[in-house]
Motif scaffolding. Structure first.
Motif, mmCIF file in Angstrom:
data_model
loop_
_atom_site.group_PDB
_atom_site.id
_atom_site.type_symbol
_atom_site.label_atom_id
_atom_site.label_comp_id
_atom_site.label_asym_id
_atom_site.label_seq_id
_atom_site.Cartn_x
_atom_site.Cartn_y
_atom_site.Cartn_z
ATOM 1 N N GLY A 56 0.449 -0.824 -0.018
ATOM 2 C CA GLY A 56 -0.162 -0.115 -0.543
ATOM 3 C C GLY A 56 1.013 1.446 0.208
ATOM 4 O O GLY A 56 0.391 2.505 -0.368
ATOM 5 N N ASP A 181 -8.227 -1.482 8.310
ATOM 6 C CA ASP A 181 -7.553 -0.342 8.190
ATOM 7 C C ASP A 181 -7.597 0.792 9.056
ATOM 8 O O ASP A 181 -8.699 0.054 10.524
ATOM 9 C CB ASP A 181 -7.514 1.250 6.863
ATOM 10 N N PRO A 182 -7.216 1.631 10.229
ATOM 11 C CA PRO A 182 -7.551 2.434 11.325
ATOM 12 C C PRO A 182 -8.753 3.301 11.897
ATOM 13 O O PRO A 182 -9.134 3.172 12.827
ATOM 14 C CB PRO A 182 -6.910 3.250 11.202
ATOM 15 N N PHE A 183 -9.540 3.484 10.176
ATOM 16 C CA PHE A 183 -10.500 3.708 10.835
ATOM 17 C C PHE A 183 -11.433 2.380 10.404
ATOM 18 O O PHE A 183 -13.166 2.283 11.254
ATOM 19 C CB PHE A 183 -11.287 4.282 9.581
ATOM 20 N N LEU A 187 -11.195 -3.844 3.480
ATOM 21 C CA LEU A 187 -10.566 -3.560 2.221
ATOM 22 C C LEU A 187 -10.136 -5.275 2.078
ATOM 23 O O LEU A 187 -9.750 -6.590 2.992
ATOM 24 C CB LEU A 187 -9.333 -3.692 2.492
ATOM 25 N N ARG A 215 -20.292 5.989 -4.395
ATOM 26 C CA ARG A 215 -18.155 6.288 -4.944
ATOM 27 C C ARG A 215 -17.459 6.718 -3.466
ATOM 28 O O ARG A 215 -16.684 6.249 -3.344
ATOM 29 C CB ARG A 215 -18.263 7.368 -5.549
ATOM 30 N N SER A 216 -17.784 7.091 -2.375
ATOM 31 C CA SER A 216 -17.639 8.008 -1.378
ATOM 32 C C SER A 216 -18.610 7.917 0.589
ATOM 33 O O SER A 216 -19.675 7.907 0.403
ATOM 34 C CB SER A 216 -17.025 8.925 -1.295
ATOM 35 N N TYR A 217 -17.400 7.457 1.259
ATOM 36 C CA TYR A 217 -18.153 7.372 2.572
ATOM 37 C C TYR A 217 -19.589 8.846 2.641
ATOM 38 O O TYR A 217 -20.302 8.455 3.103
ATOM 39 C CB TYR A 217 -17.107 7.557 3.454
ATOM 40 N N GLY A 218 -19.208 9.969 1.963
ATOM 41 C CA GLY A 218 -19.977 10.909 2.003
ATOM 42 C C GLY A 218 -21.827 11.308 1.393
ATOM 43 O O GLY A 218 -22.618 11.285 2.079
ATOM 44 N N GLU A 219 -21.933 10.403 1.161
ATOM 45 C CA GLU A 219 -22.490 10.438 -0.393
ATOM 46 C C GLU A 219 -23.952 8.525 0.634
ATOM 47 O O GLU A 219 -24.749 9.148 0.126
ATOM 48 C CB GLU A 219 -22.915 9.273 -0.842
ATOM 49 N N LEU A 228 -17.597 0.144 -1.935
ATOM 50 C CA LEU A 228 -16.789 1.112 -2.722
ATOM 51 C C LEU A 228 -15.821 0.837 -3.390
ATOM 52 O O LEU A 228 -15.246 -0.084 -2.165
ATOM 53 C CB LEU A 228 -17.406 2.416 -1.647
ATOM 54 N N ILE A 229 -15.098 1.311 -4.476
ATOM 55 C CA ILE A 229 -13.792 1.137 -4.775
ATOM 56 C C ILE A 229 -12.623 1.216 -3.658
ATOM 57 O O ILE A 229 -13.042 3.353 -3.640
ATOM 58 C CB ILE A 229 -13.461 1.520 -6.013
ATOM 59 N N SER A 231 -9.476 3.564 -2.138
ATOM 60 C CA SER A 231 -8.013 4.317 -2.848
ATOM 61 C C SER A 231 -7.357 3.446 -3.269
ATOM 62 O O SER A 231 -6.301 4.055 -4.057
ATOM 63 C CB SER A 231 -7.699 5.596 -1.742
ATOM 64 N N GLN A 241 -18.829 6.911 8.244
ATOM 65 C CA GLN A 241 -19.090 8.570 9.849
ATOM 66 C C GLN A 241 -18.702 7.086 11.078
ATOM 67 O O GLN A 241 -18.751 7.978 12.218
ATOM 68 C CB GLN A 241 -19.740 9.315 10.138
ATOM 69 N N GLN B 45 -11.385 11.475 12.438
ATOM 70 C CA GLN B 45 -12.817 12.463 12.176
ATOM 71 C C GLN B 45 -13.004 13.610 12.488
ATOM 72 O O GLN B 45 -14.239 13.860 12.566
ATOM 73 C CB GLN B 45 -13.817 11.066 11.484
ATOM 74 N N THR B 77 -17.408 13.765 -1.338
ATOM 75 C CA THR B 77 -18.356 14.912 -1.361
ATOM 76 C C THR B 77 -17.774 16.274 -2.107
ATOM 77 O O THR B 77 -16.950 16.314 -2.159
ATOM 78 C CB THR B 77 -19.204 14.992 0.068
#
Lengths: 265, 265, 265
Positions: A56, A181-183, A187, A215-219, A228-229, A231, A241, B45, B77
């Motif tokens: 990575g 991952d740390p969040f 993966l 496409r991204s977390y915020g959607e 999602l795909i 990075s 969140q 976050q 976003t």
């Protein structure tokens, strides 16, 4: 190949004197050395984690970088220590396979040598800390202009890390979680392209079904479990969140299934 | 404004490859770059934590420093990415307000731009890792002499962080804990001057009363809960040679009350 | 003595702004300063841990290195701050003894000074953060060519750390665990030479007996509790591919006994 940058990766922990001792050795040999820390918090002796960690990040470094990796459960046994050249970068690593996934991403040629020349090592060499006594001194000597061919003979075989492979059919992909991952994002080993090629689909992880494909977390609203795909280009399961690992109670090894067709409603 | 020093702050965790990947991108663009890590252990976050973190350190850096901050719950976003100039320092940050508390401490002028020029970005830009694909490349280009006005247009509004404000009267101050430091010390939002102006007083935190008001931790016996002016100039509640957070079972948001008058005995 | 390298060691934690503030102060005084982090995860206010940490790494650094150590439970009291020269290296430390074990390993001469010259400090000096307000500024001035004799007068006494000493007889050695490393390996205060001089022997830790005496971890099957000579030259108790601290439920202070004679079978 000259060395323009040195990086350090270990599982020694940020609170141990082991990392600091290695840095002391580096500066004792080359007072002008330039290095940076990648991580010293690799989970202890976790070769699988190390393999994905290196895959990575190593590909983002330029030619001329030398990576020293000390995750070494076999220290003091007859496992070899290796110097690897791949895509213009170099690695100094124990022969335990943790580097092969990263090297496969880099451009050829690949050349591997065994470290056999004790004149570039600290004396005496301890039985349990080859990072300090062999890898750090060899790295420092490389930054001073020692050539790879002075370190030891070319090796023709070595331990490889075999990542778990997904099963891909025209209507279904079966894989698994390979990194958390740390969040708490999960993966998988499912390539993003294979996932996209399936078109409309449903994603299962363990016994749960992912709520939305985004496409991204915020959607998605907070707390939604999404796919999602990532990075790094693989199928990722996340919780908007939040932590998908905690929300779903799953981790490395949990099966991930992608099935063509619309979501159930 | 030229860049003489680059710093990195993220919530990626010390064990993730995300920080390492950003460093690889920096060196790929500017092999001579000089940077230092501020922290990669910002709680994931947590924009409030980030705001106080930056306010606690950015003002100590000299003009010419460029800070890259990647705490970015809105990645992917339509939140903007910003370049900020304040007091001769620069910041590259998501438009989520985490930087405004620090900037308010720096001298004017303040200038904010939106990053809109993809020629300074990595390609392709992922939907979930703008730290690696936009902020790090832009930072590296700035260290190579790219000017701020090449990055995008001046912005006229942005998200602000509104810190909780204390209520101050001649006989009473009501505030709250805004940061718990790694020692378990509780930092409030009550300015030290307001506290001092009250003269003799009693300090309550949650349902407890502070035992002593001191100048430094060492003035009280171990285990004593004390109040003092912190190194950042605010009212702090601490436990001598211990953790006030643990001893009192309190944390961020706990009310802090200062009442004029002598302590009860 | 000129400074060619600066290192930082604190118990501030990687997520606090305190370390970052110190770095800002360093760069504000000397924009060209070169430093490296040893650790910021020393257990809070743990002077014993710090003493062994420094003893485990300082001796590996070259002459010309300046170490700044901020583990300072007595901050704000009348404890002194010291500049130490030992074996060509320098330390800036609170007078709490955490440095004496490391200095004893370095070559003489040893010279100790008290920091009494406020012209090299930040103003105002807070009561609780002398790392930022005194030690960092003094360190930065030393890198700019300020001489040690400008910092304050020579000190003739200081606090010493007295490590627990083992009892050594021709047939038995009694010591204790003094450090638990991040792998859970238990480092004792028993010198490797004394252990070796005993010849065939049995090793007890707390109420357990070590299963095997080995040269390195990899010689025993996973899970075996082993004794060996550590990379720092002391008797170490470890668990092959595991954590001896967790497996045995022991830690710092646990008695370690070595008794001449063959193992019971």
């Amino acid at each position: 190949v000259t060395v323009s940058l040195l990086t350090l990766t270990t599982d020694f922990g940020d609170d141990s004197s082991y990392v600091a001792a290695m840095k002391g050795v580096l500066f004792s040999i080359n007072p002008g050395i330039r290095f940076l820390d990648l991580s010293h918090n690799i989970p202890p002796q976790d070769l699988r984690y190390t393999a994905y960690f290196l895959a990575g990040c190593v590909p983002f470094f330029p030619a001329g970088t030398l990576h020293v990796i000390v995750v070494d459960p076999g220290v003091g046994t007859d496992r070899a220590l290796l110097h690897v050249e791949a895509g213009g970068q170099q690695l100094l690593v124990p022969d335990n396979g943790c580097w092969t996934l990263a090297a496969a991403i880099l451009d050829p040629p690949l050349q591997v040598r065994q470290l056999t020349e004790p004149r570039f090592w600290r004396r005496p060499v301890s039985a349990t800390f080859h990072g300090r006594d062999i890898l750090a001194p060899v790295a420092a000597h490389l930054t001073l202009g020692v050539r790879a061919d002075q370190l030891g003979p070319v090796a023709s075989d070595w331990v490889s890390f075999d990542p778990p492979q997904p099963t891909i059919t025209p209507t279904r992909i079966s894989g698994e979680v390979v990194v958390v991952d740390p969040f708490g994002n999960l993966l998988s080993n499912i390539p993003g392209e294979a996932f996209r090629a399936l078109g409309t689909c449903r994603v299962h992880i363990g016994s749960c079904e992912v709520e939305r494909i985004v496409r991204s977390y915020g959607e998605a609203p907070p707390g939604t479990v999404v796919a999602l795909i990532s990075s790094s280009g693989v199928l990722e399961i996340a919780c908007a969140q939040g932590s998908a690992a905690r929300a779903l109670g799953v981790g490395v090894g949990t099966p991930v299934e992608v099935v063509a067709g619309t979501m159930s409603s």
